[in-house]
Motif scaffolding. Structure first.
Motif: not given
Length: 736
Positions: A543-550, A591-596, A640-642
């Protein structure tokens, strides 16, 4: 000896003699089948029905239906077979050869012996029957010699026990010269001293003989008695007069007359071997006497007066004496407690003798063990190994006799097709299995938390493994993370320090700050992947990895959109100028980060990651790892990151040829190209690795993609800021 054929006589009330048969089997005569034996027993004591034998071990006579009044003062052959089986089991002797006389009693006993051997895991290498006396040919002897020489076995000579000096014993004596063999026989034999002079006898034989002791004054009786009837038995006559030899022990040496010395032919028969039945006779007479005494005492009250009524009781001797013999308990003349078992046999056992040949040319029997089936289990069989004298040629004592060598621990038996179960190959146990004893049929599987050692003979705890900070791989990855974290922090400090310069202010400096901070968090989130997996860090990893990269990719996307918007806003009459503020950029990032964040929360509430102990993934190790919980959610986060990276790459690629003052788009294009390359290659690599290396691959992908963004976007700007400050102006910026 012939006198023992007589029955015990007691006066009857009507003047006739009542008889209790003491059954004696003459030397040199084999036992017959059931009907002939029964007829012989009845003939021995025609007027009586109770028969007490001191020599017959025949199994048939234990049939209480056919022979309800038969008793004996020695064990039956069933116990003898069990004793031999226990001796074989004690020494671990599995490969056995059997020789037996061809009479029906011996053949049946050997069948029981074979079953006993096979129940203990042994095998019969060969089974040979030997004919009696003059029917034994030289060709048959050569066959037996060849069988013994070619087979590395324990050889059991189950020869007829009732022949005092049969030819079969001479055959057995000759086998004692064979080196590397062990022989077991059931009767004792006498060795001719003259034979020892030209023979090389080996200490390799054991004998099972009924338990015996020397009776009081018996040896004095042997020395002084003048026997009658021995002339009809040639061998017995030789043995008797052999006791006159001066080399005989003093306790049995007879003082013979001069005319008897000529009869000393085989002077070696001066041992007490053939006193063996005397102890049984002694107990037989005591048994009958005590039974008669108990019967008379029960009929006369105190038993002090012999009346006519007492003698009338004896008229009913057969069935009355039977009851007293069946429940008999008495002490013999040696003070030994005696009683009959449920089969009418005296509750006694066997001595195990070792035939020892001494350096001075003499020989003796040494009692090395006992077998008494009437004692408690575990105490019925005893062996004194220290008392046994083994043949000097044995490389191992006690020697081992097997079809194949023992399978040592770590191996199991694989039976050879078409051969006895004792013939097998030894194969090593598979990984994760052990055998900690010799000759195990199957290997034992280790528990899930243990693994077999290298020798496969013990289970040892599995090595607990995870990507730790102490191991080299963990140290390298954590060091790289810290180095680039500080590099990013330095770059952030540079951008803050030079925030008013044109190159920093170009393309929204606030987005640069957000991007640098998110990259710092990306480098730091690598530490969550290293160390012992716990429930908390398993949840925080992805989750941390996904949110920070988003956040990082959202910032890059916002930068890319800003580049395009800024170009379009410069055109006359463009309405995009109002979208040029930093508020719009922040809105895109949020907004983009919120989706992640929503995707991660859904993941956590449905099937969150959890620590998992994997005991089967790697051999000999327990892998502690984080299970993703929901694989679909994991790939949704990556997808989503992709998606963000792909959108940023496309927009930046299309905007790469915009006017030079906004040429940051080409750097973004390179950074997204690096990012996509890293994560596209990550997926097959991630799926093909296992354990802690899977975690290392993910950390490497995080670091590589973060470094790619940092280098491609910020390194050119830092180069101008620090090394080419003259180019950090609006005039020069437009020339780039």
């Amino acid at each position: 000896m012939e006198g023992l054929e007589s029955c015990v006589k007691l006066p009857g009330s009507n003047g006739s003699d009542l008889k209790v048969g003491l059954y004696y089997h003459p030397p040199g005569q084999s036992e017959t089948d059931d009907k002939e034996l029964e007829a012989e027993l009845r003939r021995k004591c025609r007027n009586g029905k109770v028969m007490v034998s001191y020599i017959s071990q025949n199994l048939y006579m234990s049939d209480s239906v056919q022979y309800p009044y038969f008793y004996r003062t020695i064990p039956n052959e069933l116990h003898l077979c069990a004793g031999i089986g226990k001796l074989l089991k004690y020494f671990g002797w599995k490969w056995v050869g059997i020789f037996t006389t061809e009479d029906e009693s011996s053949v049946r006993a050997v069948q029981i012996l074979r079953e006993e051997i096979e129940e203990n895991g042994g095998c019969i290498a060969f089974y040979e029957t030997i004919p009696h006396h003059n029917r034994f040919t030289r060709l048959q002897k050569l066959k037996i010699d060849r069988t013994i020489n070619e087979s590395s076995t324990v050889n059991i000579f189950y020869l007829n026990k009732n022949a005092a000096f049969p030819f079969e014993y001479v055959l057995f004596t000759q086998t004692l010269e064979r080196a590397g063999k062990v022989f077991i026989t059931i009767p004792q034999i006498e060795i001719n001293a003259e034979f020892l002079e030209y023979s090389d006898m080996k200490n390799n034989s054991f004998m099972f003989t009924p338990y015996k002791k020397v009776m009081p004054k018996f040896l004095k009786f042997i020395r002084e008695v003048e026997p009658f009837g021995l002339a009809s038995d040639y061998w017995a006559d030789i043995w008797w007069y052999g006791l006159c030899d001066r080399r005989c022990p003093k306790n049995i040496r007879r003082d013979c007359k001069t005319d008897s010395i000529n009869k000393i032919i085989f002077s070696s028969y001066c041992h007490s071997t053939y006193f063996g039945s005397s102890y049984s006779v002694y107990n037989a007479v005591y048994a009958v006497a005590h039974a008669l005494h108990d019967m008379i005492m029960s009929g006369s009250g105190n038993g002090t007066i012999w009346t006519r009524e007492n003698r009338e009781v004896l008229d009913h001797l057969p069935w009355k004496l039977h009851r007293y013999l069946r429940n008999l308990h008495f002490k013999n003349g040696l003070g030994e407690e005696m009683h009959m078992d449920e089969n009418g046999d005296l509750a006694t056992g066997y001595d195990i003798l070792n035939l020892i040949f001494l350096p001075d040319g003499t020989w003796k029997y040494e009692v090395v063990g006992h077998y008494n089936p009437h004692t408690p289990s575990g105490q019925d069989f005893t062996i004194d190994e220290k008392a046994i004298i083994w043949e000097s040629s044995f490389t191992q004592t006690p020697p081992q006799f097997r079809c194949t060598p023992s399978c040592r621990p770590g191996y199991r038996k694989l039976p050879r097709e078409g051969e006895p179960i004792c013939c097998y190959d030894c194969i090593p146990c598979a990984e994760g299995e052990i055998s900690n004893q010799t000759d195990m049929d199957t290997c034992t599987t280790c528990p899930d938390d243990q693994w077999s050692n290298q020798k496969r003979d013990a289970c040892i705890p599995k090595v607990i493994t995870f990507l730790s900070f102490q191991e080299p791989l963990g140290i390298v990855l954590s060091s790289i993370s810290m180095i680039f974290f500080f590099i990013t922090a330095v770059i952030l400090e540079i951008f803050i320090h030079y925030q008013k310069t044109p190159i920093v202010r170009a393309n929204n400096q606030h987005l640069s700050y957000i991007l640098l901070i998110s990259l710092m968090l990306c480098f730091l989130c690598s530490f969550i992947f290293i160390g012992h997996p716990q429930e908390v860090n398993c949840i925080l990893r992805q989750t941390t990895f996904g949110i920070t990269f988003s956040i990082t990719l959202s910032s890059i996307l916002a930068k890319t959109i800003t580049v395009v918007t800024a170009f379009q806003a410069t055109k006359p009459g463009s309405k995009l100028r109002k979208w040029m503020g930093y508020r719009v950029s922040l809105s895109i990032v949020l907004s983009c980060s919120l989706i992640q964040i929503v995707l991660c929360l859904a993941w956590l509430f449905t099937a969150p990651p959890f620590p998992y102990v994997n005991m089967r993934l790697e051999i000999g190790t327990i892998l502690i790892e984080c299970n993703e919980g929901s694989v679909i959610a994991f790939y949704c986060v990556l997808g989503y990151l992709g998606f963000l990276a792909g959108i940023s790459f496309i927009i930046a690629f299309l905007a790469r040829k915009l006017p030079d003052s906004f040429n940051e788009a080409k750097y973004i294009t390179f950074s997204m190209l690096v990012f996509c390359s890293v994560w596209i290659s990550f997926i097959p690599t991630y799926l093909s690795t296992k354990g802690k290396y899977m975690v290392a691959v993910e950390i490497f992908a995080i670091l590589a993609s973060s470094v790619g963004i940092l280098v491609c976007i910020f390194l050119p700007k830092c180069y101008i800021i620090l090394l080419r400050p003259e180019r950090n102006s609006k005039k020069e910026l437009r020339k780039i």
